[in-house]
Design a protein around this motif. Structure first.
Motif, short mmCIF file in Angstrom:
data_model
loop_
_atom_site.label_atom_id
_atom_site.label_comp_id
_atom_site.label_asym_id
_atom_site.label_seq_id
_atom_site.Cartn_x
_atom_site.Cartn_y
_atom_site.Cartn_z
N THR A 1 -42.30 19.72 -22.45
CA THR A 1 -42.41 20.36 -21.15
C THR A 1 -43.52 21.38 -21.14
O THR A 1 -44.24 21.57 -22.14
N ASP A 2 -43.71 22.03 -20.02
CA ASP A 2 -44.67 23.13 -19.86
C ASP A 2 -44.18 23.98 -18.69
O ASP A 2 -43.71 23.43 -17.68
N CYS B 1 -45.82 22.85 -15.29
CA CYS B 1 -45.92 21.43 -14.95
C CYS B 1 -45.08 21.14 -13.71
O CYS B 1 -43.87 21.37 -13.71
N TRP C 1 -44.08 18.25 -12.43
CA TRP C 1 -43.07 17.22 -12.67
C TRP C 1 -41.89 17.80 -13.45
O TRP C 1 -40.73 17.43 -13.21
N LEU D 1 -50.01 22.25 -21.14
CA LEU D 1 -50.71 21.50 -20.10
C LEU D 1 -52.13 22.03 -19.90
O LEU D 1 -53.08 21.26 -19.76
N TYR E 1 -55.34 21.41 -6.78
CA TYR E 1 -54.07 21.42 -7.52
C TYR E 1 -52.91 21.72 -6.57
O TYR E 1 -51.79 21.23 -6.77
N THR F 1 -49.56 19.49 -6.35
CA THR F 1 -48.18 19.96 -6.46
C THR F 1 -47.37 19.59 -5.21
O THR F 1 -46.18 19.29 -5.30
N SER G 1 -51.70 27.69 -20.38
CA SER G 1 -50.25 27.56 -20.58
C SER G 1 -49.75 28.37 -21.76
O SER G 1 -48.54 28.51 -21.95
N ARG H 1 -41.46 29.55 -14.31
CA ARG H 1 -41.74 28.43 -13.41
C ARG H 1 -41.86 28.91 -11.97
O ARG H 1 -42.74 28.45 -11.21
N HIS I 1 -44.55 8.57 -11.39
CA HIS I 1 -44.85 9.24 -12.66
C HIS I 1 -44.09 8.51 -13.77
O HIS I 1 -43.09 8.99 -14.28
N LEU J 1 -45.50 14.90 -19.24
CA LEU J 1 -44.50 15.96 -19.07
C LEU J 1 -43.76 15.76 -17.75
O LEU J 1 -44.41 15.56 -16.72
#
Length: 314
Positions: free
Chosen positions: A20-21, A24, A26, A58, A76, A80, A102, A128, A195, A210
Motif C-alpha cells: 500500500t501507500d 494511493c 486505489w 508510490l 492527478y 483521483t 511518499s 490518507r 484496476h 497498489l
C-alpha cells in the motif's frame, strides 16, 4: 507482541501482506472492503490471522520534480476523481498539489506500528485524509505531526523520534525493495476491470500494483492484486487458510463503528454498519464526492484553529 511471536514460534493460520501507500487513491478506495475483511477474519480466526502492511512508495524521493506543478496537480486530481468514480471513495474538491514524496508519510505510518494496531490504523487514516479529503497531502515531518494531532493513544513525541530513526528508514527501505519483487503471475497479468493489478513499471523495476494482498496459509499462497470485490478476498482467505468455513457476516452498530474507526466514508457507512446510516451526532463533512462522517471528538479537533486538520469542518 505475543510470547509466541517473541520466541519466533508464532505461526498464524493466515498471514496477510498488504502492499500500500498513504497517498494511493486505489488503496484509499479499498479501505471499506479491507476494514470489513479484517473484521470478519478477526471474528473467524482471532489471533490466528496476522495482517502486515508494506509501504510500497508510490512517489519516490529520486523522481524529478514536475516542470509545471499546477498542471501536474490538475492531472492527478482528474485521476483521483476517476478512481473515486469506480470505488465510491470521497475525493478532495481541489487537489492543491501532488505529494512530493511518499517517504515521510510511510515512515510515520511505519513508526506508528510500534504504538499498537489501533494507533497505527488511526495514524494511517489521518495521513490518507490529508490527501483525499483536504487535498493537501502530509509529506513533510511538520505536516505529518499536524495531521496526527489528537489521535487517541498516540505519543506524538515518540512518533516523531521513531519516524526519524535509522531503523524505521531501513524498514521502509525493505518495504520498497519487497514491493519491487512481484510474483510472476502479476508481471504480465491480463484481467478485466479498471484496476486489475498488473505489476507497474517503476524506474528500473516493476512493483506490485497498489493495493495488492498476499494471503499465505496451510492452503498455500494466493495473490489478489488491484481493485477487487469483498467476495474475491474472502474466497482467497478460505483457499489460503485451507478451510471451507466462511468468515461470518458482520456489521457493527453505527455508534460502535464510529467509535472504532473515528471517521467513516459513505461506502463505509453502507458496508460496515447495521443501520447503513451514521450516528445522529456524527459530523458530516462534504467532499468532492460524497460525505465523510467524523466522530464528534474528531470534529472538535478539526475546528480547533491550531489543529493540523484545520479547514475540515467549517
Amino acid at each position: 507482541m505475543t510470547p509466541a511471536e517473541a520466541r519466533g514460534t508464532y505461526r498464524p493460520a493466515l498471514d496477510i501482506t498488504e502492499y500500500t501507500d498513504p497517498v494511493c487513491p486505489w488503496a484509499w478506495g479499498s479501505e471499506p472492503v479491507f476494514r470489513l475483511l479484517r473484521l470478519r477474519l478477526g471474528r473467524q480466526l482471532g489471533d490466528a490471522v496476522r495482517w502486515r502492511r508494506v509501504f510500497g512508495i508510490l512517489f519516490d524521493d529520486d523522481e524529478d520534480p514536475a516542470p509545471d506543478p499546477d498542471a501536474e496537480a490538475r492531472w492527478y486530481e482528474r485521476f483521483t476523481h476517476d478512481v473515486g468514480s469506480h470505488t465510491g471513495a470521497p475525493y478532495a474538491p481541489r487537489l492543491h498539489r501532488v505529494a512530493r514524496s511518499s517517504w515521510p508519510a510511510s515512515l510515520a505510518a511505519k513508526a506508528a506500528q510500534a504504538q499498537g494496531p489501533e494507533v497505527a490504523e488511526r495514524v494511517l487514516r489521518r495521513l490518507r485524509e490529508t490527501m483525499f479529503v483536504l487535498g493537501r497531502p502530509a509529506d513533510t515531518p511538520e505536516g505529518i505531526l499536524a495531521a496526527v494531532r489528537g489521535v487517541p493513544g498516540l505519543d506524538v513525541h515518540r512518533l516523531r523520534e521513531d519516524a526519524a530513526a535509522p531503523a524505521t528508514r531501513d524498514a521502509v527501505r525493505a518495504d520498497w525493495a519487497e514491493t519491487r519483487r512481484p510474483l510472476p503471475e502479476v508481471v504480465d497479468l491480463e484481467a478485466p476491470g479498471p484496476h486489475p493489478g498488473r505489476a507497474k513499471e517503476a524506474g528500473d523495476h516493476r512493483r506490485y500494483a497498489l493495493p495488492t494482498l498476499l494471503l499465505d496459509g496451510p492452503g498455500g499462497r494466493v495473490c489478489v492484486p488491484g481493485w477487487r470485490p469483498l467476495e474475491t478476498y474472502l474466497e482467497a482467505a478460505r483457499t489460503a487458510a485451507g478451510t471451507a468455513a466462511q468468515a461470518p457476516p458482520v456489521r457493527l452498530p453505527a455508534r460502535e463503528a464510529l467509535e472504532r474507526w473515528r471517521t467513516l466514508t459513505g461506502p463505509e457507512v453502507a458496508l460496515l454498519t447495521r443501520e447503513s446510516a451514521p450516528p445522529a451526532d456524527a459530523v458530516r463533512v462534504d467532499t468532492g464526492h460524497g460525505p465523510l462522517w467524523l466522530h464528534p471528538a474528531e470534529s472538535a479537533l478539526a475546528a480547533d484553529e491550531t489543529a493540523g486538520r484545520q479547514g475540515l469542518v467549517q
